[in-house]
Design an enzyme around this catalytic site. Structure first.
Site, PDB file in Angstrom:
ATOM      1  CB  SER A 149      -0.926  -0.041   1.226  1.00 26.71           C
ATOM      2  OG  SER A 149      -1.910   0.954   1.158  1.00 26.71           O
ATOM      3  CG  ASP A 321      -6.462  -3.707  -3.345  1.00 24.10           C
ATOM      4  OD1 ASP A 321      -7.243  -2.780  -3.072  1.00 24.10           O
ATOM      5  OD2 ASP A 321      -5.237  -3.656  -3.124  1.00 24.10           O
ATOM      6  CG  HIS A 354      -5.734  -2.246   0.267  1.00 27.07           C
ATOM      7  ND1 HIS A 354      -4.801  -2.275  -0.743  1.00 27.07           N
ATOM      8  CD2 HIS A 354      -5.201  -1.437   1.234  1.00 27.07           C
ATOM      9  CE1 HIS A 354      -3.764  -1.523  -0.422  1.00 27.07           C
ATOM     10  NE2 HIS A 354      -3.974  -1.011   0.778  1.00 27.07           N
TER      11      HIS A 354
END
Length: 387
Positions: A149, A321, A354
């Protein structure tokens, strides 16, 4: 034997120049290391953290229950990032709220907590701060830099800011910049915080207050985006907390109470977050996410932006995601291949959204394990020659 983690702190008197102008002077960074740095000093792996994580990547604290690091399934002895081979470093970025200098610390110029006067930071600023700490540890080149991320953005930025210092880079569930929708989510979360009456313009420390209402809402919104619809449906569906017998649908017909299990779950997550996270840190980190855009300096040409990178890359994305969709990782892959860089790409069909980059999908862990197994370090070659 469990891996025991020990936080350390390093002070920096030399000011850190910042991308937004100005500087951060007289600051400290909290960090942890795992494993042993070899004689050649070339087996170091830097793990970059995401929004609400920290330097505590792996292991656990002695005598403290439930203190496992946030990537404890990834980093450790015999794990994909094997601390029997690699010297792993986790650094809490400046502006965070887990030990390094941040908004809750004292501004030496005023004698009061920085609050909202803390300078705005960028991903590039964090990378520069990390590089300084590595300098002090005597590490000239990293075997690898890795993150998921926002951590993946830092890993990518390392290959551009310090191309000679990075041999490998693992960019997990990340993107070359935030989409408009992602910036919008961040703005809604920030507005929830700054409009909380207890925010006090960011100087709530002076009044012994915490803008918990804003933090709760920000976390609830963010948490929704980290999960997939399939996961939420499977875990909660339309289940009610307290069905009422004899009522249509079992509803209590309330506009205020948490009627559904998903509502209760989100409120619980928001409450937990408001107890440990700092509101000004949330504003700073989400804004750093917004600003990150290496191609912005090249008229949007990502190929040109990534031309400076020399590392070998691993990119991993997850099909569900939707916040950092696989298409965003493929943009990076395409630009790197156009620059004739060595790239391994895995798109994992995982249901967890995610958050999948933090979880233990065996296919995902196997990809990372195999990629790290190919990384060569001088110390290992020396041992092989001696044998």
């Amino acid at each position: 034997m469990p891996l025991i983690a020990t936080p350390q702190t390093m002070h920096f008197a030399t000011p850190l120049p910042l991308a937004g102008g100005g500087q951060l002077a007289d600051y400290h960074l909290t960090y942890e290391t795992y494993g042993t740095l070899n004689a050649a000093r070339d087996n170091a792996v830097l793990i970059c953290h995401a929004l609400n994580a920290s330097h505590h990547v792996a292991g656990e604290y002695a005598g403290k229950a439930k203190s496992a690091g946030w990537w404890a399934n990834m980093v450790g002895g015999g794990l994909p990032v094997d601390t029997n081979r690699f010297f792993v470093i986790g650094i809490n970025n400046p502006g965070s709220c887990f030990g390094s200098t941040g908004p809750m610390h004292i501004n030496p110029a005023t004698g009061r907590a920085w609050g909202s006067d803390f300078p705005v930071l960028t991903v590039e600023d964090w990378v520069n701060a990390q590089a300084r700490l590595l300098d002090e540890l005597g590490i000239e080149q990293l075997a690898a830099v890795m993150g998921g991320s926002l951590g993946g953005m830092q890993a990518l930025s390392w290959t551009l800011q310090y191309p000679q210092r990075v041999r490998h880079a693992a960019v997990i569930a990340s993107a070359p910049n935030l989409s408009t929708e992602n910036i919008a989510f961040n703005e809604v979360a920030r507005r929830a915080i700054v409009t909380d009456p207890d925010f006090c313009g960011g100087h709530f420390y002076d009044y012994g207050l915490v803008p918990k209402r804003g933090l709760r809402i920000a976390r609830m919104l963010g948490h929704i985006t980290y999960l997939s619809d399939d996961v939420m449906a499977r875990k909660f569906g339309r289940e009610l907390r307290h069905p009422v017998t004899g009522r249509a649908g079992g509803y209590r017909y309330s506009t205020q109470d948490a009627e559904f299990q998903i509502e209760s779950y989100l409120r619980h997550q928001g409450e937990k977050f408001s107890e440990y996270f700092d509101a000004n840190t949330y504003l700073l980190i989400t804004r750093a996410l917004d600003y990150f855009d290496p191609a912005g300096r090249f008229d949007g040409d990502l190929r040109a932006a990534l031309a400076a990178a020399q590392a070998r890359f691993l990119l991993v994305s997850f099909t569900t995601d939707w916040r950092f969709a696989p298409a965003r990782s493929r943009e990076i892959v395409k630009a790197l291949l156009e620059n004739r860089r060595d790239v391994t790409y895995a798109e994992i069909d995982a249901p967890s959204g995610h958050d999948a980059f933090l979880l233990g999908d065996e296919r995902y862990l196997a990809v990372v394990r195999a990629w790290f197994a190919r990384i060569e370090c001088s110390g290992e070659q020396e041992k092989g020659a001696a044998a």
